[in-house]
Structure formats: structure tokens, C-alpha cells
Design a protein around this motif. Structure first.
Motif, PDB file in Angstrom:
ATOM      1  N   GLY A 137      -2.291  -7.121   4.076  1.00 29.91           N
ATOM      2  CA  GLY A 137      -2.285  -6.721   2.738  1.00 29.91           C
ATOM      3  C   GLY A 137      -1.771  -5.202   2.738  1.00 29.91           C
ATOM      4  N   ASN A 138      -1.020  -4.855   3.888  1.00 31.82           N
ATOM      5  CA  ASN A 138      -0.666  -3.303   3.905  1.00 31.82           C
ATOM      6  C   ASN A 138       0.950  -3.418   3.942  1.00 31.82           C
ATOM      7  OD1 ASN A 138      -0.547  -4.511   6.613  1.00 31.82           O
ATOM      8  ND2 ASN A 138      -1.257  -2.644   7.667  1.00 31.82           N
ATOM      9  N   PHE A 139       1.535  -4.194   3.124  1.00 32.80           N
ATOM     10  CA  PHE A 139       3.029  -4.111   3.087  1.00 32.80           C
ATOM     11  C   PHE A 139       3.611  -2.675   2.746  1.00 32.80           C
ATOM     12  CE2 PHE A 139       2.388  -8.621   3.805  1.00 32.80           C
ATOM     13  CZ  PHE A 139       3.427  -9.138   4.312  1.00 32.80           C
ATOM     14  N   THR A 140       4.686  -2.595   3.110  1.00 35.35           N
ATOM     15  CA  THR A 140       5.513  -1.371   2.564  1.00 35.35           C
ATOM     16  C   THR A 140       6.624  -1.743   1.538  1.00 35.35           C
ATOM     17  OG1 THR A 140       5.273  -0.056   4.651  1.00 35.35           O
ATOM     18  CG2 THR A 140       7.036   0.556   3.255  1.00 35.35           C
ATOM     19  N   PHE A 141       6.641  -1.492   0.419  1.00 36.38           N
ATOM     20  CA  PHE A 141       7.580  -1.948  -0.744  1.00 36.38           C
ATOM     21  C   PHE A 141       8.778  -1.047  -0.296  1.00 36.38           C
ATOM     22  CE2 PHE A 141       9.612  -1.463  -4.831  1.00 36.38           C
ATOM     23  CZ  PHE A 141       9.401  -2.735  -5.307  1.00 36.38           C
ATOM     24  N   LEU A 142       9.921  -2.083  -0.358  1.00 38.43           N
ATOM     25  CA  LEU A 142      11.188  -1.790  -0.119  1.00 38.43           C
ATOM     26  C   LEU A 142      12.125  -1.542  -1.400  1.00 38.43           C
ATOM     27  CD1 LEU A 142      11.931  -3.692   3.206  1.00 38.43           C
ATOM     28  CD2 LEU A 142      11.183  -1.332   2.989  1.00 38.43           C
ATOM     29  N   ALA A 191      15.221   4.914   0.580  1.00 38.79           N
ATOM     30  CA  ALA A 191      16.589   4.406   1.253  1.00 38.79           C
ATOM     31  C   ALA A 191      16.842   4.651   2.530  1.00 38.79           C
ATOM     32  CB  ALA A 191      17.944   4.923   0.141  1.00 38.79           C
ATOM     33  N   SER A 192      16.135   5.938   3.028  1.00 42.97           N
ATOM     34  CA  SER A 192      16.261   6.153   4.160  1.00 42.97           C
ATOM     35  C   SER A 192      15.251   5.647   5.322  1.00 42.97           C
ATOM     36  CB  SER A 192      16.600   7.644   4.641  1.00 42.97           C
ATOM     37  OG  SER A 192      15.393   8.286   4.292  1.00 42.97           O
ATOM     38  N   GLY A 193      14.249   5.031   4.698  1.00 38.02           N
ATOM     39  CA  GLY A 193      13.180   4.573   5.500  1.00 38.02           C
ATOM     40  C   GLY A 193      11.952   5.227   5.602  1.00 38.02           C
ATOM     41  N   GLN A 194      12.111   6.481   4.887  1.00 33.89           N
ATOM     42  CA  GLN A 194      10.847   7.454   4.937  1.00 33.89           C
ATOM     43  C   GLN A 194      10.001   7.097   4.052  1.00 33.89           C
ATOM     44  OE1 GLN A 194      10.788   9.872   7.147  1.00 33.89           O
ATOM     45  NE2 GLN A 194      12.770   8.899   7.998  1.00 33.89           N
ATOM     46  N   PRO A 195       8.502   7.170   4.381  1.00 30.13           N
ATOM     47  CA  PRO A 195       7.391   6.680   3.548  1.00 30.13           C
ATOM     48  C   PRO A 195       7.393   7.661   2.265  1.00 30.13           C
ATOM     49  CG  PRO A 195       6.542   7.575   5.591  1.00 30.13           C
ATOM     50  CD  PRO A 195       8.126   7.575   5.695  1.00 30.13           C
ATOM     51  N   ILE A 196       7.302   6.995   1.128  1.00 28.43           N
ATOM     52  CA  ILE A 196       7.082   7.730  -0.151  1.00 28.43           C
ATOM     53  C   ILE A 196       5.636   7.165  -0.720  1.00 28.43           C
ATOM     54  CG2 ILE A 196       9.411   8.526  -0.365  1.00 28.43           C
ATOM     55  CD1 ILE A 196       9.817   6.108  -2.515  1.00 28.43           C
ATOM     56  N   GLN A 251       0.817  -1.240  -0.026  1.00 24.72           N
ATOM     57  CA  GLN A 251      -0.104  -0.016  -0.165  1.00 24.72           C
ATOM     58  C   GLN A 251       0.921   1.201   0.113  1.00 24.72           C
ATOM     59  OE1 GLN A 251      -3.178  -0.309  -0.152  1.00 24.72           O
ATOM     60  NE2 GLN A 251      -3.035  -2.415  -0.451  1.00 24.72           N
ATOM     61  N   ALA A 252       2.133   1.198   0.315  1.00 28.56           N
ATOM     62  CA  ALA A 252       3.203   2.384   0.415  1.00 28.56           C
ATOM     63  C   ALA A 252       4.499   1.875  -0.045  1.00 28.56           C
ATOM     64  CB  ALA A 252       3.119   2.694   1.798  1.00 28.56           C
ATOM     65  N   ALA A 253       5.325   2.805  -0.048  1.00 27.34           N
ATOM     66  CA  ALA A 253       6.620   2.541  -0.501  1.00 27.34           C
ATOM     67  C   ALA A 253       7.705   3.196   0.617  1.00 27.34           C
ATOM     68  CB  ALA A 253       7.181   2.841  -1.703  1.00 27.34           C
TER      69      ALA A 253
END
Length: 72
Positions: A66-71, A18-23, A13-15
Motif C-alpha cells: 500500500g506504499n506506492f509512489t504516484f507518478l 518529472a525527474s523522479g524526485q519525491p514530492i 503514500q507519496a508522489a
């Protein structure tokens, strides 16, 4: 979570940068980059993370959120 880009992105649901901040999660742009790498003969995997309760002892694919953060 690690796996095929298409499968991982379905649960994101999000990304994160590189510094771990949401985008913003730009799925179309990710797919374009994957296609470019695949055209060069490279195999592409994706990574994502999800926050789970601290008392979680076991996880199963069917019960993953289903709410993973894409790394990447």
C-alpha cells in the motif's frame, strides 16, 4: 500499477516529480485536475510504482503493498 485515479491514489503514500524526485502527494489537487480533464470529455488513468524485493517472481493484486509512489 495503472488504473482509475481513485483506486491508484488509495494505495499511494507519496508522489514523484518529472525527474523522479519525491514530492508531497496532494490528493485533493490531483482530484481537481482529474475533474477538469473529465469535464473536457477525457478519460483519465493514473500510474504508480512500488519497490518490490528483487527475488519477487509473482505478484497478485491482493498482496500488493500500500506504499506506492504516484507518478501521474
Amino acid at each position: 500499477m495503472k488504473g482509475a485515479v481513485e483506486v491508484v491514489l488509495q494505495r499511494c503514500q507519496a508522489a514523484s516529480d518529472a525527474s523522479g524526485q519525491p514530492i508531497a502527494l496532494l490528493k485533493e489537487r490531483i482530484h481537481e485536475q482529474v475533474e477538469q480533464l473529465a469535464a473536457e470529455g477525457l478519460r483519465v488513468l493514473a500510474l504508480a510504482r512500488a519497490d518490490l524485493p528483487s527475488d519477487t517472481r509473482q505478484i497478485a493484486a491482493a498482496t500488493l503493498p500500500g506504499n506506492f509512489t504516484f507518478l501521474g
